[in-house]
Design a protein around this motif. Structure first.
Motif, PDB file in Angstrom:
ATOM      1  N   ALA A   1       0.842  -1.206   0.000  1.00  0.00           N
ATOM      2  CA  ALA A   1       0.000   0.000   0.000  1.00  0.00           C
ATOM      3  C   ALA A   1       0.876   1.254   0.000  1.00  0.00           C
ATOM      4  O   ALA A   1       0.598   2.206  -0.740  1.00  0.00           O
ATOM      5  CB  ALA A   1      -0.928  -0.009   1.213  1.00  0.00           C
ATOM      6  N   PHE A   2       1.933   1.254   0.821  1.00  0.00           N
ATOM      7  CA  PHE A   2       2.858   2.384   0.845  1.00  0.00           C
ATOM      8  C   PHE A   2       3.452   2.642  -0.536  1.00  0.00           C
ATOM      9  O   PHE A   2       3.541   3.784  -0.984  1.00  0.00           O
ATOM     10  CB  PHE A   2       3.980   2.126   1.863  1.00  0.00           C
ATOM     11  N   SER A   3       3.841   1.556  -1.213  1.00  0.00           N
ATOM     12  CA  SER A   3       4.470   1.725  -2.523  1.00  0.00           C
ATOM     13  C   SER A   3       3.509   2.377  -3.509  1.00  0.00           C
ATOM     14  O   SER A   3       3.912   3.221  -4.305  1.00  0.00           O
ATOM     15  CB  SER A   3       5.001   0.393  -3.065  1.00  0.00           C
ATOM     16  N   TRP A   4       2.248   2.004  -3.444  1.00  0.00           N
ATOM     17  CA  TRP A   4       1.283   2.592  -4.364  1.00  0.00           C
ATOM     18  C   TRP A   4       0.966   4.037  -4.018  1.00  0.00           C
ATOM     19  O   TRP A   4       0.761   4.870  -4.897  1.00  0.00           O
ATOM     20  CB  TRP A   4       0.021   1.743  -4.468  1.00  0.00           C
ATOM     21  N   PHE A   5       0.933   4.385  -2.722  1.00  0.00           N
ATOM     22  CA  PHE A   5       0.722   5.787  -2.348  1.00  0.00           C
ATOM     23  C   PHE A   5       1.865   6.660  -2.876  1.00  0.00           C
ATOM     24  O   PHE A   5       1.629   7.742  -3.410  1.00  0.00           O
ATOM     25  CB  PHE A   5       0.594   5.948  -0.829  1.00  0.00           C
ATOM     26  N   ALA A   6       3.091   6.189  -2.737  1.00  0.00           N
ATOM     27  CA  ALA A   6       4.239   6.947  -3.248  1.00  0.00           C
ATOM     28  C   ALA A   6       4.172   7.073  -4.769  1.00  0.00           C
ATOM     29  O   ALA A   6       4.415   8.151  -5.323  1.00  0.00           O
ATOM     30  CB  ALA A   6       5.549   6.287  -2.815  1.00  0.00           C
TER      31      ALA A   6
END
Length: 158
Positions: free
Chosen positions: A60-65
């Motif tokens: 999820a973090f990777s997609w937010f970035a």
């Protein structure tokens, strides 16, 4: 249209690329090393279930970035302020910094996971961290080499 190549625009190009680069390498790391090769989870100090949950949060973090970087990219394109070589330098900077942070802080200092659980992990560490440094320095070179890059013109609607 007036070219906008001021300091703020140059910084926004780097930040857009940086966020996209972090998101891209985090996604590749999670997909390749966590899922396909199953070398480790984001957090390996607990059960497999906790490891999978940590992988989901990491994903999820990777997609937010990635999305944040792409929103900035779209804004730069809309304003005819995209400095493509500088943006690519930001992408490489994000990839290199994330990979170096992962290799040094998460793998060695915090020890939340290793690259791979084998007897001679030092070879994996050297390859991981050296490739991170090479990518990082290429990104820095592109950022500082192309200070006077011209914006990419977007196609006008017909």
């Amino acid at each position: 249209m007036k070219q906008n190549n001021n300091k703020n625009t140059r910084h926004r190009n780097v930040w857009s690329g940086f966020l996209f680069g972090i998101g891209l390498i985090a996604f590749v790391d999670e997909a390749v090393f966590h899922q396909l090769l199953r070398w480790h989870h984001f957090y390996d100090k607990s059960t497999t279930d906790i490891g999978l949950i940590s992988d989901g949060l990491f994903h999820a973090f990777s997609w937010f970035a990635t999305i944040a970087g792409l929103f900035l990219f779209a804004d730069l394109r809309r304003k005819n302020s995209l400095l493509l070589r500088r943006w690519i330098g930001g992408v490489l900077l994000g990839i290199g910094m994330f990979q170096l942070y992962d290799g040094i802080i998460q793998h060695k200092w915090m020890r939340i996971h290793q690259i791979r659980y084998v007897e001679n992990v030092v070879i994996y560490d050297i390859v991981w961290n050296m490739s991170a440094l090479i990518i990082l320095f290429i990104g820095l070179y592109l950022i500082y080499r192309v200070k006077n890059d011209n914006p990419v013109k977007r196609d006008s609607p017909k």
